[in-house]
Scaffold this active site. Structure first.
Site, short mmCIF file in Angstrom:
data_model
loop_
_atom_site.label_atom_id
_atom_site.label_comp_id
_atom_site.label_asym_id
_atom_site.label_seq_id
_atom_site.Cartn_x
_atom_site.Cartn_y
_atom_site.Cartn_z
N GLY A 57 -2.21 0.48 5.06
CA GLY A 57 -1.49 -0.09 6.12
C GLY A 57 -0.14 0.25 6.08
O GLY A 57 0.10 1.44 6.33
N ASP A 60 -3.44 -13.03 0.75
CA ASP A 60 -3.09 -12.95 2.23
C ASP A 60 -1.52 -12.37 2.07
O ASP A 60 -0.69 -12.73 1.32
CB ASP A 60 -2.72 -14.15 2.90
N LYS A 120 2.60 1.47 -8.10
CA LYS A 120 2.83 0.44 -6.94
C LYS A 120 2.66 -1.10 -7.46
O LYS A 120 3.51 -1.85 -7.11
CB LYS A 120 2.01 0.52 -5.75
N ASN A 180 -11.36 -6.04 1.86
CA ASN A 180 -10.28 -4.66 1.92
C ASN A 180 -10.63 -3.96 0.47
O ASN A 180 -10.32 -4.76 -0.58
CB ASN A 180 -8.97 -5.22 1.97
N GLU A 181 -10.98 -2.92 0.43
CA GLU A 181 -11.53 -2.39 -0.75
C GLU A 181 -10.05 -1.73 -1.58
O GLU A 181 -10.14 -1.61 -2.83
CB GLU A 181 -11.99 -0.77 -0.46
N GLU A 201 -9.67 -17.20 9.18
CA GLU A 201 -8.26 -16.60 9.31
C GLU A 201 -7.57 -17.53 10.55
O GLU A 201 -7.80 -17.37 11.49
CB GLU A 201 -8.17 -15.11 9.52
#
Ligand code: IMP
Length: 193
Positions: free
Chosen positions: A150, A71, A173, A13-14, A42
């Site tokens: 997401g 995760d 963030k 995930n970049e 996973e």
């Protein structure tokens, strides 16, 4: 602490890699962070800590050096009793943000949170360490913002209630997010071990 050691972040995930590397740069940590896109196993489990721990162990003999995985999950506490939680990835791929919004009637009373777990395999002690972070907020009544990824466009953090995560810069963030908080703990660990 030795300078210029290598530390691997195993993720495809970049967005996650970019958030994590920005915080590494800000905190002036003497590790070179390298993205490693290999495929850990996973599992479907009841808790994110189990998923992260299993993921780490599944690739332990494929990485030469200290490394970590992460995760995360999105939990709509009111009115969805924590859904999608550990199913966040599947739910995002299937019904997405629009689907989540369709399940909610009263956005004013909604409550939601993100949780993040980093699992680190640290070669000097040959052990695994877990670091947790959480951010609380509510669900936005509409999809807002173009940054992040997401569920960011539908999550309004309590610490910045005028904006969704997707309307914040990466730095903003990181300062309040689940991932930022968990990573703070991981970085403190690296600085003191
Ligand atoms: P995972 O940690 O990649 O398994 O994430 C599970 C799901 O939650 C995926 O659909 C991600 O897109 C979403 N997710 C994870 N972290 C974040 C975040 O920081 N913001 C918004 N969505 C996220």
């Amino acid at each position: 602490m030795n300078k210029d050691q290598l530390l691997y972040f195993v993720t495809g995930n970049e967005h996650k890699f970019s958030e994590v590397s920005e915080l590494f740069q800000q905190k002036k940590i003497n590790y070179d962070l390298i993205q490693l896109d290999i495929n850990p196993i996973e599992i479907q489990a009841d808790t994110l800590s189990e998923v992260a721990s299993f993921k780490l162990k599944s690739i332990q003999n494929q990485v030469n050096g200290s490394f970590f995985v992460e995760d995360a999950g999105f939990f709509v506490d009111t009115p969805l009793n924590g859904f999608p939680g550990v199913y966040s990835s599947y739910v995002f791929k299937t019904i997405g943000n629009e689907g989540i919004l369709r399940l909610i009637k009263d956005f004013g009373t909604s409550k939601a949170h993100f949780v993040s777990y980093f699992a680190l395999y640290y070669t000097p002690s040959k052990k695994m360490f877990l670091f947790e972070g959480r951010v609380d907020g509510k669900v936005s009544s509409s999809i807002k913002g173009t940054q992040g990824f997401g569920y960011d466009p539908i999550f309004i953090p309590d610490e910045n209630p005028a904006k969704t995560f997707a309307e914040l810069s990466k730095k903003e963030k990181n300062e309040i997010s689940h991932r930022g908080k968990a990573l703070d703990k991981l970085i403190k660990f690296l600085k003191t071990h």
